[in-house]
Scaffold this motif. Sequence first.
Motif, PDB file in Angstrom:
ATOM      1  N   GLU A   1       0.831  -1.207   0.000  1.00 12.71           N
ATOM      2  CA  GLU A   1       0.000   0.000   0.000  1.00 12.71           C
ATOM      3  C   GLU A   1       0.868   1.262   0.000  1.00 12.71           C
ATOM      4  O   GLU A   1       0.544   2.239  -0.667  1.00 12.71           O
ATOM      5  CB  GLU A   1      -0.921   0.004   1.218  1.00 12.71           C
ATOM      6  CG  GLU A   1      -2.054  -0.986   1.131  1.00 12.71           C
ATOM      7  CD  GLU A   1      -2.900  -1.029   2.392  1.00 12.71           C
ATOM      8  OE1 GLU A   1      -2.595  -0.284   3.348  1.00 12.71           O
ATOM      9  OE2 GLU A   1      -3.858  -1.814   2.419  1.00 12.71           O
TER      10      GLU A   1
ATOM     11  N   GLY B   1       2.754  10.766  -9.155  1.00 15.97           N
ATOM     12  CA  GLY B   1       1.953  11.131 -10.329  1.00 15.97           C
ATOM     13  C   GLY B   1       1.240  12.450 -10.131  1.00 15.97           C
ATOM     14  O   GLY B   1       1.143  13.261 -11.058  1.00 15.97           O
ATOM     15  N   LEU B   2       0.727  12.680  -8.930  1.00 24.64           N
ATOM     16  CA  LEU B   2       0.055  13.945  -8.659  1.00 24.64           C
ATOM     17  C   LEU B   2       1.021  15.119  -8.721  1.00 24.64           C
ATOM     18  O   LEU B   2       0.664  16.202  -9.161  1.00 24.64           O
ATOM     19  CB  LEU B   2      -0.634  13.903  -7.294  1.00 24.64           C
ATOM     20  CG  LEU B   2      -1.867  13.010  -7.197  1.00 24.64           C
ATOM     21  CD1 LEU B   2      -2.363  12.949  -5.768  1.00 24.64           C
ATOM     22  CD2 LEU B   2      -2.958  13.514  -8.117  1.00 24.64           C
TER      23      LEU B   2
ATOM     24  N   ARG C   1       3.930   1.603  -1.269  1.00 25.98           N
ATOM     25  CA  ARG C   1       4.480   1.787  -2.617  1.00 25.98           C
ATOM     26  C   ARG C   1       3.423   2.337  -3.568  1.00 25.98           C
ATOM     27  O   ARG C   1       3.711   3.201  -4.390  1.00 25.98           O
ATOM     28  CB  ARG C   1       5.037   0.461  -3.144  1.00 25.98           C
ATOM     29  CG  ARG C   1       6.348   0.054  -2.529  1.00 25.98           C
ATOM     30  CD  ARG C   1       6.985  -1.103  -3.272  1.00 25.98           C
ATOM     31  NE  ARG C   1       6.134  -2.280  -3.304  1.00 25.98           N
ATOM     32  CZ  ARG C   1       6.121  -3.246  -2.388  1.00 25.98           C
ATOM     33  NH1 ARG C   1       6.912  -3.152  -1.351  1.00 25.98           N
ATOM     34  NH2 ARG C   1       5.331  -4.283  -2.516  1.00 25.98           N
ATOM     35  N   GLN C   2       2.188   1.844  -3.433  1.00 24.46           N
ATOM     36  CA  GLN C   2       1.098   2.334  -4.278  1.00 24.46           C
ATOM     37  C   GLN C   2       0.830   3.815  -4.023  1.00 24.46           C
ATOM     38  O   GLN C   2       0.678   4.604  -4.964  1.00 24.46           O
ATOM     39  CB  GLN C   2      -0.157   1.509  -3.971  1.00 24.46           C
ATOM     40  CG  GLN C   2      -1.003   1.200  -5.137  1.00 24.46           C
ATOM     41  CD  GLN C   2      -2.115   0.228  -4.741  1.00 24.46           C
ATOM     42  OE1 GLN C   2      -2.389   0.005  -3.569  1.00 24.46           O
ATOM     43  NE2 GLN C   2      -2.756  -0.340  -5.732  1.00 24.46           N
ATOM     44  N   LEU C   3       0.790   4.223  -2.756  1.00 23.27           N
ATOM     45  CA  LEU C   3       0.547   5.625  -2.423  1.00 23.27           C
ATOM     46  C   LEU C   3       1.699   6.522  -2.875  1.00 23.27           C
ATOM     47  O   LEU C   3       1.483   7.638  -3.327  1.00 23.27           O
ATOM     48  CB  LEU C   3       0.313   5.775  -0.922  1.00 23.27           C
ATOM     49  CG  LEU C   3      -1.008   5.200  -0.400  1.00 23.27           C
ATOM     50  CD1 LEU C   3      -1.037   5.244   1.116  1.00 23.27           C
ATOM     51  CD2 LEU C   3      -2.178   5.957  -0.985  1.00 23.27           C
ATOM     52  N   GLU C   4       2.922   6.039  -2.759  1.00 26.19           N
ATOM     53  CA  GLU C   4       4.070   6.830  -3.228  1.00 26.19           C
ATOM     54  C   GLU C   4       4.008   7.042  -4.729  1.00 26.19           C
ATOM     55  O   GLU C   4       4.313   8.129  -5.220  1.00 26.19           O
ATOM     56  CB  GLU C   4       5.376   6.144  -2.838  1.00 26.19           C
ATOM     57  CG  GLU C   4       5.709   6.279  -1.372  1.00 26.19           C
ATOM     58  CD  GLU C   4       6.945   5.496  -0.970  1.00 26.19           C
ATOM     59  OE1 GLU C   4       7.387   4.612  -1.753  1.00 26.19           O
ATOM     60  OE2 GLU C   4       7.449   5.750   0.125  1.00 26.19           O
ATOM     61  N   ARG C   5       3.601   6.001  -5.483  1.00 24.02           N
ATOM     62  CA  ARG C   5       3.449   6.172  -6.936  1.00 24.02           C
ATOM     63  C   ARG C   5       2.345   7.182  -7.239  1.00 24.02           C
ATOM     64  O   ARG C   5       2.484   8.022  -8.125  1.00 24.02           O
ATOM     65  CB  ARG C   5       3.120   4.830  -7.587  1.00 24.02           C
ATOM     66  CG  ARG C   5       4.308   3.956  -7.851  1.00 24.02           C
ATOM     67  CD  ARG C   5       3.959   2.817  -8.797  1.00 24.02           C
ATOM     68  NE  ARG C   5       2.832   2.023  -8.351  1.00 24.02           N
ATOM     69  CZ  ARG C   5       2.918   0.914  -7.598  1.00 24.02           C
ATOM     70  NH1 ARG C   5       4.103   0.503  -7.209  1.00 24.02           N
ATOM     71  NH2 ARG C   5       1.846   0.243  -7.257  1.00 24.02           N
ATOM     72  N   GLU C   6       1.252   7.119  -6.491  1.00 27.78           N
ATOM     73  CA  GLU C   6       0.141   8.040  -6.717  1.00 27.78           C
ATOM     74  C   GLU C   6       0.546   9.477  -6.412  1.00 27.78           C
ATOM     75  O   GLU C   6       0.240  10.396  -7.185  1.00 27.78           O
ATOM     76  CB  GLU C   6      -1.041   7.639  -5.833  1.00 27.78           C
ATOM     77  CG  GLU C   6      -2.285   8.450  -6.063  1.00 27.78           C
ATOM     78  CD  GLU C   6      -3.437   7.968  -5.206  1.00 27.78           C
ATOM     79  OE1 GLU C   6      -4.303   8.798  -4.902  1.00 27.78           O
ATOM     80  OE2 GLU C   6      -3.463   6.777  -4.862  1.00 27.78           O
ATOM     81  N   VAL C   7       1.276   9.694  -5.320  1.00 22.22           N
ATOM     82  CA  VAL C   7       1.725  11.045  -4.972  1.00 22.22           C
ATOM     83  C   VAL C   7       2.717  11.548  -6.013  1.00 22.22           C
ATOM     84  O   VAL C   7       2.676  12.716  -6.411  1.00 22.22           O
ATOM     85  CB  VAL C   7       2.338  11.065  -3.554  1.00 22.22           C
ATOM     86  CG1 VAL C   7       3.092  12.349  -3.297  1.00 22.22           C
ATOM     87  CG2 VAL C   7       1.251  10.878  -2.517  1.00 22.22           C
TER      88      VAL C   7
ATOM     89  N   THR D   1       1.514  15.887 -12.483  1.00 24.25           N
ATOM     90  CA  THR D   1       0.344  16.435 -13.188  1.00 24.25           C
ATOM     91  C   THR D   1      -0.092  17.772 -12.623  1.00 24.25           C
ATOM     92  O   THR D   1      -0.732  18.552 -13.319  1.00 24.25           O
ATOM     93  CB  THR D   1      -0.845  15.461 -13.130  1.00 24.25           C
ATOM     94  OG1 THR D   1      -1.164  15.205 -11.765  1.00 24.25           O
ATOM     95  CG2 THR D   1      -0.531  14.170 -13.852  1.00 24.25           C
TER      96      THR D   1
END
Length: 133
Positions: A86, A96-97, A88-94, A100
Amino acid sequence: MRYLRMLFVAVLAISLLTVALANRQIVDVSLFPGQFGQYLGGTWSARMPLFLVILLSLLIGMVLGLIWEWLRESHLRQESNRRAFELRQLEREVGGLRTTHAAPRDELLAILDAPRVAPAPAAPGQTTLPAPR
């Protein structure tokens, strides 16, 4: 700390050597009690030095304890792996944010951050006064 560890290993080795030298007599070790081994078709016993019996029983106890703890803590390892996934998933999402949303968020900020354009030069005889209200 390293010297303390080496001292502990040396004391452990000396104590195991002392136990081995004090218990050299040969003993019979049977796997089953009484004459029960005969019903299973063989002699389920062995002759070995007593110190070997002591050391093997310590080793078997340590291995069984290790397996028991590994099984007991398996749910903790699963939870840790789930949380790491979870994270690693949140770090990728942040990440990406961040890419963008790197542009200015407000139109006014975009205008203020835009490069300034030099005003056109005035024609001869014309003054550049502000517009009347």
